[in-house]
Scaffold this motif. Structure first.
Motif, mmCIF file in Angstrom:
data_model
loop_
_atom_site.group_PDB
_atom_site.id
_atom_site.type_symbol
_atom_site.label_atom_id
_atom_site.label_comp_id
_atom_site.label_asym_id
_atom_site.label_seq_id
_atom_site.Cartn_x
_atom_site.Cartn_y
_atom_site.Cartn_z
ATOM 1 N N SER A 1 0.573 5.616 0.873
ATOM 2 C CA SER A 1 -0.277 6.618 1.513
ATOM 3 C C SER A 1 -0.705 7.694 0.528
ATOM 4 O O SER A 1 0.105 8.204 -0.241
ATOM 5 C CB SER A 1 0.451 7.264 2.695
ATOM 6 O OG SER A 1 1.618 7.927 2.256
ATOM 7 N N ILE A 2 -1.988 8.000 0.539
ATOM 8 C CA ILE A 2 -2.531 9.093 -0.262
ATOM 9 C C ILE A 2 -2.543 10.374 0.575
ATOM 10 O O ILE A 2 -2.199 11.447 0.107
ATOM 11 C CB ILE A 2 -3.962 8.769 -0.737
ATOM 12 C CG1 ILE A 2 -3.969 7.456 -1.525
ATOM 13 C CG2 ILE A 2 -4.536 9.905 -1.570
ATOM 14 C CD1 ILE A 2 -3.073 7.456 -2.742
ATOM 15 N N ASN A 3 -2.937 10.242 1.827
ATOM 16 C CA ASN A 3 -2.852 11.343 2.783
ATOM 17 C C ASN A 3 -2.674 10.741 4.169
ATOM 18 O O ASN A 3 -2.365 9.557 4.300
ATOM 19 C CB ASN A 3 -4.098 12.246 2.694
ATOM 20 C CG ASN A 3 -5.386 11.452 2.842
ATOM 21 O OD1 ASN A 3 -5.480 10.576 3.706
ATOM 22 N ND2 ASN A 3 -6.369 11.731 1.987
ATOM 23 N N SER A 4 -2.872 11.523 5.181
ATOM 24 C CA SER A 4 -2.587 11.062 6.541
ATOM 25 C C SER A 4 -3.491 9.910 7.004
ATOM 26 O O SER A 4 -3.159 9.185 7.930
ATOM 27 C CB SER A 4 -2.709 12.228 7.531
ATOM 28 O OG SER A 4 -4.012 12.796 7.466
ATOM 29 N N THR A 5 -4.643 9.764 6.356
ATOM 30 C CA THR A 5 -5.598 8.731 6.808
ATOM 31 C C THR A 5 -5.929 7.681 5.753
ATOM 32 O O THR A 5 -6.522 6.666 6.078
ATOM 33 C CB THR A 5 -6.921 9.393 7.244
ATOM 34 O OG1 THR A 5 -7.470 10.132 6.141
ATOM 35 C CG2 THR A 5 -6.697 10.328 8.424
ATOM 36 N N LEU A 6 -5.537 7.926 4.511
ATOM 37 C CA LEU A 6 -5.963 7.045 3.417
ATOM 38 C C LEU A 6 -4.780 6.314 2.796
ATOM 39 O O LEU A 6 -3.767 6.922 2.451
ATOM 40 C CB LEU A 6 -6.682 7.876 2.338
ATOM 41 C CG LEU A 6 -7.255 7.100 1.146
ATOM 42 C CD1 LEU A 6 -8.323 6.114 1.611
ATOM 43 C CD2 LEU A 6 -7.829 8.067 0.110
ATOM 44 N N LEU A 7 -4.937 4.991 2.667
ATOM 45 C CA LEU A 7 -3.933 4.163 1.999
ATOM 46 C C LEU A 7 -4.528 3.602 0.709
ATOM 47 O O LEU A 7 -5.702 3.248 0.660
ATOM 48 C CB LEU A 7 -3.496 3.000 2.899
ATOM 49 C CG LEU A 7 -2.695 3.346 4.149
ATOM 50 C CD1 LEU A 7 -2.441 2.092 4.963
ATOM 51 C CD2 LEU A 7 -1.380 4.016 3.784
ATOM 52 N N LYS A 8 -3.703 3.518 -0.319
ATOM 53 C CA LYS A 8 -4.140 2.972 -1.596
ATOM 54 C C LYS A 8 -3.352 1.704 -1.903
ATOM 55 O O LYS A 8 -2.132 1.666 -1.766
ATOM 56 C CB LYS A 8 -3.926 3.993 -2.724
ATOM 57 C CG LYS A 8 -4.387 3.507 -4.086
ATOM 58 C CD LYS A 8 -4.146 4.576 -5.152
ATOM 59 C CE LYS A 8 -4.598 4.097 -6.524
ATOM 60 N NZ LYS A 8 -4.332 5.127 -7.570
ATOM 61 N N THR A 9 -4.067 0.647 -2.309
ATOM 62 C CA THR A 9 -3.415 -0.613 -2.662
ATOM 63 C C THR A 9 -2.721 -0.484 -4.017
ATOM 64 O O THR A 9 -3.292 0.033 -4.970
ATOM 65 C CB THR A 9 -4.448 -1.753 -2.719
ATOM 66 O OG1 THR A 9 -5.097 -1.848 -1.450
ATOM 67 C CG2 THR A 9 -3.773 -3.078 -3.030
ATOM 68 N N LYS B 1 0.848 -1.196 0.000
ATOM 69 C CA LYS B 1 0.000 0.000 0.000
ATOM 70 C C LYS B 1 0.882 1.245 0.000
ATOM 71 O O LYS B 1 2.047 1.193 0.382
ATOM 72 C CB LYS B 1 -0.930 0.002 1.212
ATOM 73 C CG LYS B 1 -1.880 -1.193 1.255
ATOM 74 C CD LYS B 1 -2.813 -1.110 2.435
ATOM 75 C CE LYS B 1 -3.680 -2.360 2.558
ATOM 76 N NZ LYS B 1 -4.563 -2.547 1.413
#
Length: 226
Positions: A154-162, A152
């Motif tokens: 990180s897209i931002n502090s709370t969102l992860l992208k596979t 994964k």
């Protein structure tokens, strides 16, 4: 010097392009100097590495060629001096080998059928469409994702992208892998790779695979062709 508002009023499209146009970074440069890109690339090569049977494993460098396509990427072949090979040559080689083996598989699967009638009934090019090759690669994205084996980012502090194989290049991955396997293991081994792992998959009577081959993906769409 930035254009003034007055100039932008009369020539906005032209001046905007002059101001903002930058040449895109070359893929090899990004891999060497952009950590985020390198993390994605390494994660994607691991996906391919997890897909391939042990007898057809390829180096990470070779796998990189199967997921990124750019005219600046050169494959180096030493015989005995280094020779640069264009990526498109390997891609074309893999595409041609795949079509050859699809024709062969169709004819040997139905030896009692007249070849012309069989090809009239099942157009081999329909088994080798962009969509079917895309679906072939995508099944491994889904399998590994369901097992939580994909990296994964990180897209931002709370969102992860596979991280998966990019949608825009999935249809190219398979012929490129075939071309690379042929170059590393030779024609006889590449025939087995294409016939059993690529075309038949879990329908193979020679090896035990758990994924869908091109024939199964095609017949799922066409139902009772075979």
């Amino acid at each position: 010097m930035k254009p003034t508002p007055a100039l932008l009023k009369f020539f906005p499209p032209v001046l905007a392009n002059i101001e903002n146009k930058r040449p895109p970074l070359k893929v090899p440069f990004k891999y060497e100097h952009v950590p985020r890109f390198r993390h994605k690339a390494d994660s994607r090569t691991r996906i391919i590495n997890n897909m391939l049977p042990d007898e057809f494993k390829l180096s990470n460098r070779m796998l990189f060629y199967s997921i990124y396509f750019d005219h600046d990427i050169k494959l180096v072949y030493k015989d005995p001096k280094p020779i640069d090979i264009e990526q498109t040559r390997i891609l074309d080689l893999g595409s041609n080998l795949l079509m050859l083996r699809i024709y062969h598989t169709l004819l040997t699967n139905r030896p009692e059928t007249d070849p012309i009638e069989l090809i009239d009934k099942v157009d081999p090019t329909e088994i080798n469409t962009l969509k079917i090759r895309h679906d072939f690669i995508n099944q491994f994205n889904q399998i590994l994702d369901s097992k939580n084996l994909l990296s994964k980012i990180s897209i931002n502090s709370t969102l992860l992208k596979t991280i998966k194989i990019e949608k825009s290049t999935r249809h190219k991955v398979l012929p490129m892998l075939i071309g690379l396997v042929h170059c590393q293991y030779g024609y006889e081994q590449s025939k087995k790779f294409i016939d059993e792992w690529v075309i038949r998959g879990k329908w193979s009577t020679v090896e035990s695979y758990s994924h869908r081959g091109l024939l199964e993906i095609y017949t799922d769409k066409k139902m009772d062709v075979f």
